[in-house]
Scaffold this motif. Structure first.
Motif, short mmCIF file in Angstrom:
data_model
loop_
_atom_site.label_atom_id
_atom_site.label_comp_id
_atom_site.label_asym_id
_atom_site.label_seq_id
_atom_site.Cartn_x
_atom_site.Cartn_y
_atom_site.Cartn_z
N GLU A 98 60.10 -13.09 21.29
CA GLU A 98 60.29 -13.60 22.47
C GLU A 98 60.75 -12.42 23.49
O GLU A 98 61.58 -11.71 23.05
CB GLU A 98 61.30 -14.90 22.50
N GLY A 99 60.07 -12.68 24.61
CA GLY A 99 60.12 -11.73 25.77
C GLY A 99 59.79 -10.43 25.78
O GLY A 99 60.34 -9.70 26.65
N ALA A 100 58.71 -10.08 24.67
CA ALA A 100 58.08 -8.73 24.95
C ALA A 100 56.74 -8.71 25.11
O ALA A 100 56.05 -9.81 25.04
CB ALA A 100 58.43 -8.18 23.21
N SER A 101 56.44 -7.66 25.61
CA SER A 101 55.00 -7.52 25.87
C SER A 101 54.24 -7.35 24.80
O SER A 101 54.43 -7.13 23.76
CB SER A 101 54.80 -6.18 26.92
N GLU A 106 53.56 -5.60 19.35
CA GLU A 106 52.75 -5.08 18.23
C GLU A 106 53.39 -3.90 17.60
O GLU A 106 53.42 -3.93 16.23
CB GLU A 106 51.65 -4.51 18.80
N GLU A 107 54.44 -3.30 18.33
CA GLU A 107 55.20 -2.22 17.56
C GLU A 107 56.19 -2.59 16.81
O GLU A 107 56.50 -2.20 15.70
CB GLU A 107 55.81 -1.45 18.77
N ILE A 108 57.01 -3.99 17.22
CA ILE A 108 57.84 -4.69 16.37
C ILE A 108 57.35 -5.21 15.12
O ILE A 108 57.82 -5.07 14.02
CB ILE A 108 58.65 -5.67 17.38
N ARG A 109 56.10 -5.87 15.15
CA ARG A 109 55.36 -6.29 14.00
C ARG A 109 55.23 -5.35 13.25
O ARG A 109 55.05 -5.52 11.85
CB ARG A 109 54.10 -7.38 14.44
N THR A 156 64.96 -8.34 25.69
CA THR A 156 64.96 -8.35 27.11
C THR A 156 64.32 -6.85 27.37
O THR A 156 64.83 -5.47 27.25
CB THR A 156 66.36 -8.27 27.65
N GLU A 157 63.20 -6.82 28.11
CA GLU A 157 62.31 -5.57 28.17
C GLU A 157 62.48 -5.33 29.63
O GLU A 157 62.45 -5.99 30.65
CB GLU A 157 60.78 -6.05 27.99
N ILE A 158 62.57 -3.85 29.68
CA ILE A 158 62.67 -3.15 30.95
C ILE A 158 61.40 -3.17 31.64
O ILE A 158 60.30 -2.60 31.22
CB ILE A 158 63.21 -1.76 30.76
N GLN A 159 61.31 -3.90 32.82
CA GLN A 159 60.11 -4.26 33.53
C GLN A 159 59.44 -2.82 34.08
O GLN A 159 60.05 -2.14 34.90
CB GLN A 159 59.95 -5.21 34.61
N PRO A 160 58.04 -2.43 33.89
CA PRO A 160 57.65 -1.07 34.41
C PRO A 160 57.29 -1.49 36.07
O PRO A 160 56.89 -2.41 36.47
CB PRO A 160 56.71 -0.86 33.83
N GLU A 161 57.47 -0.10 36.78
CA GLU A 161 57.09 -0.40 38.25
C GLU A 161 55.93 0.41 38.54
O GLU A 161 55.00 0.11 39.43
CB GLU A 161 58.36 0.17 39.06
N PHE A 162 55.39 1.46 37.70
CA PHE A 162 54.34 2.45 37.94
C PHE A 162 53.96 2.81 36.61
O PHE A 162 54.51 2.71 35.59
CB PHE A 162 54.94 3.59 38.83
#
Length: 306
Positions: A98-101, A106-109, A156-162
């Motif tokens: 939950e909460g992941a892009s 995919e990386e966690i799985r 809780t994922e850090i949201q990208p801006e660029f």
């Protein structure tokens, strides 16, 4: 005749020659000392707790001193442990994130998805949480087991801006300028502005200002390129470029947008709108447009000569 007088009866008494002898009620010396000793709290604790404990410890030591007994006991413990671990209530069958892009999921799985089915006792939940939090794009994570055989990973994922493009590819960049992860396709993050060039990461604040000013032409915008670590080029669709100056790039861009709305600059065959010197802006036409312009000028010159 005188009445007969009966002698009184005393417990433990003996009548001898009409004399009653009574036994001494005082305890013996040994009994007295034992009673006094029993009144001591330490002695009572020693008798009630110490002696049984010592006996149990002694028996246990005698039992465990034999190698075969230790092996037998160890085997019983392992069998009991396996029996508890293999109970269906402790079996985990599914991993939920939950909460992941999608890329992070995919990386966690890829790391933990092949562990199932597995007993909850065999998993190092704290180690899993630590591994996930070491991913640069993860701010914090929690790993929990729940009923129904579920292992839940909450991220809780850090949201990208660029998105930053360099020679190594595309990278997600946070608002603080941290590199979060590589991405294979620009289309996966089409909503994020693209930046490139040396020094672009160090000038994110200025990049935000330029992008905010370029909001009216956001549908044409492709990205920003840092030139010489000094200034920005605004890259538009169809290969058009707006060269901005080092000083006050937002104000100059606002003027360009107003000028474009008045004269349809972006609809023309213009390759470069150069505002590096705001006092003397220049335009560079596309090669085919320039060739056509030269041809028109040549025809006009011939007609005038005739």
């Amino acid at each position: 005749m005188q009445p007969m007088i009966k002698a009184p009866k005393y417990a433990g008494s003996v009548l001898r020659d009409d004399v009653t002898l009574v036994s001494d009620p005082a305890p013996s010396l040994l009994s007295y000392r034992m009673q006094r000793l029993w009144l001591t709290p330490l002695f009572r604790a020693l008798v009630r707790v110490g002696l049984p404990t010592f006996g149990i410890v002694g028996l246990g030591w005698m039992f465990l001193s034999q190698a075969e007994n230790r092996d037998y006991l160890r085997g019983m413990v392992q069998e009991a442990q396996v029996s508890v671990q293999n109970q269906p209530v402790h079996q985990l069958q599914t991993l939920t994130i939950e909460g992941a892009s999608p890329l992070l999921s995919e990386e966690i799985r890829a790391q933990f998805g092949n562990l199932f089915p597995i007993s909850a006792f065999e998993l190092d939940l704290e180690g899993m949480r630590g591994w996930i939090e070491k991913i640069p794009s993860v701010e914090r994570a929690a790993v929990l087991t729940s009923v129904g055989g579920l292992l839940s990973v909450q991220v809780t994922e850090i949201q990208p801006e660029f998105i930053w493009r360099n020679v190594e590819g595309l990278h997600l960049i946070s608002a603080k300028g941290d590199m979060l992860r590589r991405v294979p396709l620009r289309a996966d993050y089409a909503r994020l502005p693209l930046i490139a060039g040396e020094g672009a990461i160090a000038s994110l604040r200025e990049a935000r200002g330029v992008l905010d000013t370029a909001a009216p032409i956001s549908d044409r915008l492709r990205g920003l390129v840092r030139i010489g670590e000094r200034r920005w080029d605004l890259v538009l669709l169809d290969g058009q470029t707006i060269a901005l100056p080092e000083a006050n790039p937002e104000q100059v861009l606002a003027r360009v947008i107003v000028l474009s709305a008045a004269q349809d600059l972006f609809e023309r065959d213009i390759l470069l709108i150069d505002f590096r010197n705001p006092r003397r802006p220049t335009l560079r036409l596309r090669p085919q447009a320039l060739a056509g312009l030269k041809q028109v000028k040549g025809v006009t010159f011939l007609e005038i000569a005739k």
